[in-house]
Design a protein around this motif. Sequence first.
Motif, short mmCIF file in Angstrom:
data_model
loop_
_atom_site.label_atom_id
_atom_site.label_comp_id
_atom_site.label_asym_id
_atom_site.label_seq_id
_atom_site.Cartn_x
_atom_site.Cartn_y
_atom_site.Cartn_z
N ALA A 199 0.80 -1.23 0.00
CA ALA A 199 0.00 0.00 0.00
C ALA A 199 0.83 1.28 0.00
CB ALA A 199 -0.94 -0.01 1.20
N PRO A 200 1.98 1.35 0.71
CA PRO A 200 2.75 2.60 0.70
C PRO A 200 3.46 2.90 -0.62
CG PRO A 200 3.27 1.28 2.65
CD PRO A 200 2.52 0.41 1.70
N ALA A 201 3.20 2.10 -1.65
CA ALA A 201 3.91 2.31 -2.92
C ALA A 201 3.75 3.73 -3.44
CB ALA A 201 3.40 1.31 -3.96
N GLN A 202 2.56 4.31 -3.28
CA GLN A 202 2.33 5.66 -3.78
C GLN A 202 2.92 6.74 -2.87
OE1 GLN A 202 1.28 5.87 -6.90
NE2 GLN A 202 1.28 3.63 -6.73
N GLN A 203 3.46 6.34 -1.75
CA GLN A 203 4.22 7.25 -0.87
C GLN A 203 5.70 6.89 -0.88
OE1 GLN A 203 1.13 5.78 0.55
NE2 GLN A 203 0.23 7.57 -0.46
N ASP A 204 6.16 6.47 -2.05
CA ASP A 204 7.57 6.10 -2.25
C ASP A 204 7.99 4.93 -1.38
OD1 ASP A 204 7.60 8.24 -4.00
OD2 ASP A 204 8.58 9.61 -2.60
N GLY A 205 7.03 4.10 -1.02
CA GLY A 205 7.34 2.92 -0.22
C GLY A 205 7.60 3.21 1.25
N SER A 206 7.28 4.41 1.70
CA SER A 206 7.61 4.80 3.06
C SER A 206 6.90 3.93 4.10
CB SER A 206 7.25 6.27 3.30
OG SER A 206 7.47 6.61 4.65
N LEU A 207 7.65 3.47 5.07
CA LEU A 207 7.10 2.75 6.22
C LEU A 207 6.93 3.68 7.41
CD1 LEU A 207 9.28 -0.47 5.90
CD2 LEU A 207 6.82 -0.31 5.46
N GLY A 208 7.30 4.95 7.23
CA GLY A 208 7.23 5.90 8.32
C GLY A 208 8.40 5.71 9.28
N GLN A 209 8.27 6.29 10.44
CA GLN A 209 9.30 6.15 11.48
C GLN A 209 8.90 4.98 12.36
OE1 GLN A 209 9.76 9.96 13.43
NE2 GLN A 209 10.87 10.83 11.70
N ILE A 210 9.60 3.88 12.20
CA ILE A 210 9.24 2.64 12.89
C ILE A 210 10.14 2.42 14.10
CG2 ILE A 210 8.28 1.55 10.85
CD1 ILE A 210 10.95 0.10 10.51
N ARG A 211 9.60 1.72 15.08
CA ARG A 211 10.36 1.33 16.26
C ARG A 211 10.75 -0.13 16.13
NH1 ARG A 211 7.13 3.90 21.46
NH2 ARG A 211 6.70 5.95 20.57
N ARG A 212 11.69 -0.54 16.97
CA ARG A 212 12.07 -1.95 17.00
C ARG A 212 10.84 -2.79 17.37
NH1 ARG A 212 17.18 0.07 19.12
NH2 ARG A 212 18.77 -0.44 17.56
N GLY A 213 10.68 -3.89 16.62
CA GLY A 213 9.59 -4.81 16.91
C GLY A 213 8.32 -4.54 16.15
N GLU A 214 8.27 -3.46 15.38
CA GLU A 214 7.03 -3.13 14.66
C GLU A 214 6.91 -3.84 13.32
OE1 GLU A 214 5.92 1.25 16.49
OE2 GLU A 214 6.72 1.15 14.46
N LEU A 215 8.02 -4.35 12.78
CA LEU A 215 8.00 -5.07 11.51
C LEU A 215 8.34 -6.54 11.76
CD1 LEU A 215 9.95 -2.54 9.24
CD2 LEU A 215 7.47 -2.75 9.53
N VAL A 216 8.09 -7.37 10.76
CA VAL A 216 8.50 -8.77 10.89
C VAL A 216 10.01 -8.79 11.12
CG1 VAL A 216 6.60 -9.68 9.54
CG2 VAL A 216 8.70 -9.00 8.38
N PRO A 217 10.52 -9.71 11.92
CA PRO A 217 11.92 -9.66 12.35
C PRO A 217 12.93 -9.59 11.23
CG PRO A 217 10.71 -11.23 13.70
CD PRO A 217 9.76 -10.79 12.62
N ALA A 218 12.75 -10.36 10.15
CA ALA A 218 13.76 -10.36 9.08
C ALA A 218 13.87 -8.99 8.42
CB ALA A 218 13.39 -11.42 8.03
N VAL A 219 12.73 -8.34 8.20
CA VAL A 219 12.74 -7.01 7.58
C VAL A 219 13.33 -5.98 8.55
CG1 VAL A 219 11.30 -5.19 6.58
CG2 VAL A 219 10.81 -7.60 6.08
N GLN A 220 12.93 -6.07 9.81
CA GLN A 220 13.45 -5.14 10.81
C GLN A 220 14.97 -5.25 10.91
OE1 GLN A 220 11.12 -3.33 13.06
NE2 GLN A 220 12.88 -2.11 13.66
N GLN A 221 15.48 -6.47 10.98
CA GLN A 221 16.92 -6.67 11.11
C GLN A 221 17.67 -6.14 9.89
OE1 GLN A 221 17.33 -10.88 11.86
NE2 GLN A 221 16.13 -10.76 13.76
N ALA A 222 17.10 -6.35 8.71
CA ALA A 222 17.75 -5.87 7.50
C ALA A 222 17.83 -4.35 7.48
CB ALA A 222 17.01 -6.37 6.27
N ILE A 223 16.76 -3.68 7.91
CA ILE A 223 16.75 -2.22 7.94
C ILE A 223 17.77 -1.71 8.95
CG2 ILE A 223 15.35 -0.24 8.66
CD1 ILE A 223 12.95 -1.66 7.36
N GLU A 224 17.82 -2.32 10.13
CA GLU A 224 18.73 -1.83 11.18
C GLU A 224 20.19 -2.06 10.83
OE1 GLU A 224 17.78 -2.78 15.19
OE2 GLU A 224 15.61 -2.61 14.89
N ALA A 225 20.46 -2.97 9.90
CA ALA A 225 21.84 -3.23 9.50
C ALA A 225 22.37 -2.20 8.49
CB ALA A 225 21.95 -4.64 8.90
#
Length: 301
Positions: A199-225
């Motif tokens: 759904a965020p595709a029309q907002q440039d894929g933005s996930l907003g400002q996320i905190r730890r634990g708000e995304l599925v673990p694999a995606v969260q870990q990849a972003i934090e790396a």
Amino acid sequence: MTRTADMIDVTNVSPSFGDMPGACKSGGCGCSGPAIPPPPAFGDVLVTGVEITPEAIAQEIQHHPAPDPQTAWVEAARALAVRELLVQEARRLGLHPASHPDETGRAETDDEALVRLVLEQEVAPEIATEGEQRRYYESNPQRFRTPDLFDAAHILIEPERQDDAAWDAAEAFARSIAAAVGDDQTAFAEATRTHSACAPAQQDGSLGQIRRGELVPAVQQAIEALKNGETAAEPVRSRFGWHVVRLNRHLPGRTLPFDAVRDRIGDMLEARSWSMLATRYVAALAARGTVEGIVVGAVED
């Protein structure tokens, strides 16, 4: 804050009962009986000769979610025993109920009013000094730190079917997108609007400002790396598909200044003091009286 018997942490409970009744022992029904089984009954509970009836315990159980019926029964019976001890003591002290509305506007029952009155009269919490508040603050800095935030975006490539070939094709496409856009934010945004199934595709894929634990673990870990402004070269798989992830900016948390949290610390230390003193008070009442069928508490040495 109005403090009640439900806020007392009387945890020294060690009843001794027989084995739990088995569930679904008779065959054939597939556990298709009532959605809510009847509450268990494990023994008589009396507080200075006053019975806590099985019906009262059964009604109270709904307020004590637990992993098994025995634990729920113990917690419900204990809560009612504590309440009865306090009501009896309030009457012994000659207190008279004066009903106040609770936080929802519901009027108290006479017993609830007696519990509140006796706790207000007999349990006076210690008020923490500024020095005690500051020592707590300095000893627990992690409690007063704002969370790390990750301003992130992703491109979701869904497989066309739920088979290995489709998942492999989706991965290959996600890899090609990651290689093509690199760390270019504009290219990433364009690829998002063109290819992303999220759904965020029309907002440039933005996930907003996320905190730890708000995304599925694999995606969260990849972003934090990632570093600020970096797109991951390797796509990440989740049950939704393959994600090409980007970290726009990592916003580290910060420790709040003492003055900003001083009142909160004071309230917390006062509540802790009240809970400890109320627990000891109820344990002392139990020691002076006779409680059968449940262990309410023990006075600490």
